[in-house]
Write an enzyme that holds these catalytic residues in place. Structure first.
Site, PDB file in Angstrom:
ATOM      1  CE  LYS A  44      -0.147  -0.217   5.215  1.00  0.00           C
ATOM      2  NZ  LYS A  44      -1.054  -0.669   6.132  1.00  0.00           N
ATOM      3  CE1 TYR A 264      15.331  30.626   5.742  1.00  0.00           C
ATOM      4  CE2 TYR A 264      15.432  28.465   5.271  1.00  0.00           C
ATOM      5  CZ  TYR A 264      15.570  29.883   5.084  1.00  0.00           C
ATOM      6  OH  TYR A 264      15.272  29.174   3.473  1.00  0.00           O
TER       7      TYR A 264
HETATM    8  C1  LIG Z   1      -0.450  -1.654   6.781  1.00  0.00           C
HETATM    9  C2  LIG Z   1      -1.087  -2.719   8.022  1.00  0.00           C
HETATM   10  C3  LIG Z   1       0.193  -4.196   7.455  1.00  0.00           C
HETATM   11  C4  LIG Z   1       1.400  -4.320   7.449  1.00  0.00           C
HETATM   12  O1  LIG Z   1       2.060  -3.807   8.480  1.00  0.00           O
HETATM   13  P1  LIG Z   1       3.565  -3.623   8.719  1.00  0.00           P
HETATM   14  O2  LIG Z   1       3.206  -2.849  10.027  1.00  0.00           O
HETATM   15  O3  LIG Z   1       4.458  -2.720   7.363  1.00  0.00           O
HETATM   16  O4  LIG Z   1       4.090  -4.763   8.069  1.00  0.00           O
HETATM   17  C5  LIG Z   1      -0.741  -5.452   7.669  1.00  0.00           C
HETATM   18  N1  LIG Z   1      -2.066  -5.234   7.825  1.00  0.00           N
HETATM   19  C6  LIG Z   1      -2.141  -4.481   7.789  1.00  0.00           C
HETATM   20  C7  LIG Z   1      -3.992  -4.341   8.290  1.00  0.00           C
HETATM   21  C8  LIG Z   1      -2.047  -3.075   7.699  1.00  0.00           C
HETATM   22  O5  LIG Z   1      -2.834  -2.348   7.957  1.00  0.00           O
END
Ligand SMILES: *Cc1c(COP(=O)(O)O)cnc(C)c1O
Length: 370
Positions: A44, A264
């Site tokens: 994702k 800055y």
């Molecule tokens: C993003 C997500 C994962 C993966 O999590 P990580 O901590 O990156 O391994 C797994 N299950 C769900 C439902 C998620 O939203």
């Protein structure tokens, strides 16, 4: 789009090199840590900033890809990816449900709204569904006492392709001392016994730290990109390899006098006469503005501390340990030789956010050595 220049200018700006062999290696690490489970590789949010399509192609050995939103899954299908896809937030509205049916995308069913949309739909092809149970995170999913009835309704829904699978998500698996994980598991176990079918609990942290959560499907995300999911952890302790190396170059070296203020606000002053390097990277590229003085980076492969405030396009570094450093010399912000977890800790965030935050201005390239 940034105009491409030929010649030297092009070299003096930030680049993100994506190591596809490292991504495959990390997937193998996930498989050997959970050898009896199938893998939903979570890609994702543009594969945590690494480029969703290139990572999907590299992780051919995954069993399913996990996405957050329907449009991510649809874009993978449209790019020709044929692997099983699961949308972890499920669908919103009839159009997305029809897209899931058309493109054969599996859905997490999280809510009564999604359930009744499924029941009212007439799909040309059935969709595969995962019933999401909220065992204590209070984000998405049915409460445990509502899960059996939701499971029954899904099972008798004409739009749903059996079998129904069960999933839950852990809130605190990154902390191996936190009792919340056991409590979540305890709330889930009776449903596993009662409803059966394939089960998925583990994100990366649970995959590496809580082997009792492995079951049929694991859902690693961050570990595939080489960062440790555990609090205070480092990917290399799990033999993970960094996939993204964010680099740039020195674009100036200033010979400053004792007492000179740098950057800055003049928040940092030179304690003595010294060389101060200027690196072409800043928060406009996704380097975290909250990284304080002392945050390490690699100049010519050797650690030096950042000094002063992070600007939009530049950061300044203490070059006392490398007075010979010069314009054009390579700088690594994170990746090979410089764990992203360490930069994240210094900046008060997590590697996930650093990876996702690299901006369009950074030029991405990929490498695939074996
Ligand atoms: C993003 C997500 C994962 C993966 O999590 P990580 O901590 O990156 O391994 C797994 N299950 C769900 C439902 C998620 O939203």
């Amino acid at each position: 789009m940034v105009t491409e220049f030929n010649g030297k200018q092009q070299l003096l700006r930030p680049e993100a090199l994506i190591d596809l062999a490292a991504a495959r290696h990390n997937l193998n690490c996930a498989k050997s840590a959970a050898p009896s489970s199938k893998v939903i590789a979570v890609i994702k949010s543009n594969a945590y900033g690494h480029g969703m399509l290139r990572i999907a192609k590299a992780l051919e050995a995954a069993d399913t890809f996990g996405l957050a939103r329907m449009e991510e899954a649809v874009s993978l299908r449209q790019a020709g990816i044929e692997k099983r896809l699961l949308v972890l937030e499920g669908f919103f509205g009839r159009d997305e449900l029809e897209a899931a049916s058309h493109y054969q995308i599996e859905l997490a069913v999280n809510s009564p709204e999604q359930l009744s949309l499924l029941e009212r739909s007439q799909l040309r092809q059935r969709v595969g569904c995962w019933l999401k149970v909220d065992t204590g995170m209070h984000r998405l999913g049915f409460p445990p006492n509502a899960a059996p009835r939701a499971h029954m309704r899904l099972s008798s829904c004409a739009s749903v392709r059996p079998p129904i699978r069960l999933m839950t998500h852990l809130a605190s698996a990154d902390d191996l001392q936190d009792a919340a994980t056991d409590q979540q598991i305890q709330r889930f176990l009776p449903l596993i016994g009662q409803l059966g079918g394939e089960i998925s609990i583990a994100n990366s942290a649970a995959l590496l730290g809580w082997p009792q959560t492995h079951y049929d499907w694991v859902r690693p995300g961050i570990m595939l990109y080489g960062a440790s999911p555990l609090l205070g952890g480092r990917g290399e302790r799990h033999e993970l390899k960094p996939v993204m190396t964010l680099s740039s170059r020195l674009i100036a070296v200033n010979r400053c006098a004792s007492g000179d203020a740098v950057g800055y606000g003049g928040s940092w002053r030179c304690p003595e006469a010294m060389p101060v390097g200027v690196v072409s990277i800043g928060y406009g590229d996704g380097y975290p503005r909250h990284a304080p003085t002392g945050t390490p980076l690699l100049v010519n492969g050797r650690r030096v501390p950042m000094v002063g405030r992070v600007s939009m396009d530049m950061v300044t570094v203490d070059l006392r340990s490398q007075p010979e450093a010069k314009v054009g010399d390579p700088v690594i912000l994170w990746g090979r030789g410089m764990p992203a977890e360490e930069i994240a800790e210094a900046a008060g965030t997590i590697a996930y956010e650093l990876f996702c935050g690299v901006t369009q201005r950074v030029r991405f390239s990929e490498e695939d050595l074996g």
